[in-house]
Design an enzyme around this catalytic site. Structure first.
Site, PDB file in Angstrom:
ATOM      1  N   HIS A  24      31.005  31.304  36.017  1.00 30.45           N
ATOM      2  CA  HIS A  24      32.328  31.898  36.154  1.00 30.45           C
ATOM      3  C   HIS A  24      33.383  30.795  36.105  1.00 30.45           C
ATOM      4  O   HIS A  24      33.097  29.641  36.420  1.00 30.45           O
ATOM      5  CB  HIS A  24      32.439  32.649  37.488  1.00 30.45           C
ATOM      6  CG  HIS A  24      31.744  33.964  37.488  1.00 30.45           C
ATOM      7  ND1 HIS A  24      30.397  34.098  37.726  1.00 30.45           N
ATOM      8  CD2 HIS A  24      32.209  35.223  37.265  1.00 30.45           C
ATOM      9  CE1 HIS A  24      30.051  35.375  37.657  1.00 30.45           C
ATOM     10  NE2 HIS A  24      31.138  36.081  37.375  1.00 30.45           N
ATOM     11  N   SER A  67      34.435  40.422  37.524  1.00 34.91           N
ATOM     12  CA  SER A  67      34.597  39.173  38.274  1.00 34.91           C
ATOM     13  C   SER A  67      35.465  38.149  37.559  1.00 34.91           C
ATOM     14  O   SER A  67      36.065  37.281  38.216  1.00 34.91           O
ATOM     15  CB  SER A  67      33.220  38.557  38.563  1.00 34.91           C
ATOM     16  OG  SER A  67      32.466  38.417  37.365  1.00 34.91           O
TER      17      SER A  67
END
Length: 267
Positions: free
Chosen positions: A249, A42
């Site tokens: 993230h 990711s």
């Protein structure tokens, strides 16, 4: 100092253009068949940056991710973007290596965080006690010692086998927290310190395996310094209860300001 393949290609094209411009005979035919393949999890697909390509489904690839930004800036003749949210080493081996071939010039990859249990570590630390958090961090570090190196070797061997001439850039992961920063609530400083230490531990293991395969390890820790959670100018999502998958993230700024310059320098 050895130039990267992309830098060498750029230099040769400039020389060829100059030769044509100044009448130095027929310039060598440009062979700008530069192929770039972006693999990984990711952090490479761009989770957290938004604007996801609906065609990528659960992989959540985005034009705001550093591989797409690099390709847009440098215009390789071919660009294959197979990185996928949630990917582990086995997923790279089974589903991402198809575009690699003997003509691939550049490969980038982030991998290993999901194998080491990144998501479960953060869930444990957010929801449970400091002692339980630190215990889970230590379990992850034990996995990094015992199992991850062999799994990274499998991925790196496969990349080299399919693209033996490629320049491979293995990018690391940022530290999540600025210690003694602006956060007034949330995790304890002990938990934040343990998580940052685990990121360093994971990066060191990845760097060692990359170096042993002749690949370039590119640390992003420096690029994210001053932009961690609790910094006041973060390039990372903290817990996002409305979109839990984006938690921890990089934001779009983290991709463009953190990861992209690191890849550019290493490529």
């Amino acid at each position: 100092m050895k130039m990267s393949r992309f830098a060498a290609l750029t230099s040769s094209l400039l020389l060829a253009a100059g030769a044509a411009l100044f009448g130095a005979g027929q310039a060598a035919a440009a062979t700008a068949d530069f192929g770039y393949v972006a693999l990984g999890d990711s952090y490479s697909s761009g989770v957290g940056a938004g604007n996801y390509d609906s065609g990528s489904g659960d992989c959540k690839r985005t034009s705001r991710a550093y591989p797409a930004l690099w390709a847009a800036a440098h215009s390789p003749q071919t660009f294959s973007f197979t990185a996928c949210s949630g990917a582990r080493t086995g997923d790279v081996l089974s589903g991402q290596l198809g575009p690699l071939n003997s003509g691939t010039d550049l490969v980038s990859i982030t991998i290993g965080g999901n194998d080491a249990g990144f998501s479960d570590v953060m869930t444990t630390c957010v929801l449970q006690s400091e002692s339980t958090c630190i215990s889970r961090v230590n379990q992850a570090k034990a996995y990094v010692d015992s199992t991850l190196p062999g799994r990274l070797d499998q991925v790196y061997d496969a990349i080299h086998g399919r693209a033996p001439g490629a320049h491979v850039v293995v990018l690391g992961y940022p530290r999540f927290y600025q210690l003694n920063g602006t956060c007034a609530t949330g995790l304890t400083e002990g938990e934040r310190s343990a998580i940052d230490g685990a990121a360093d531990y994971l990066n060191a293991a990845i760097a060692k395996r990359a170096a042993d395969h002749g690949f370039t390890f590119a640390s992003v820790a420096g690029a994210f310094t001053g932009h961690e959670i609790c910094s006041g100018d973060t390039w990372l999502h903290s817990v996002n209860w409305l979109n839990i998958g984006e938690s921890y993230h990089p934001t779009a700024a983290g991709q463009s300001g953190g990861y992209l310059p690191v890849l550019t320098n290493a490529a």
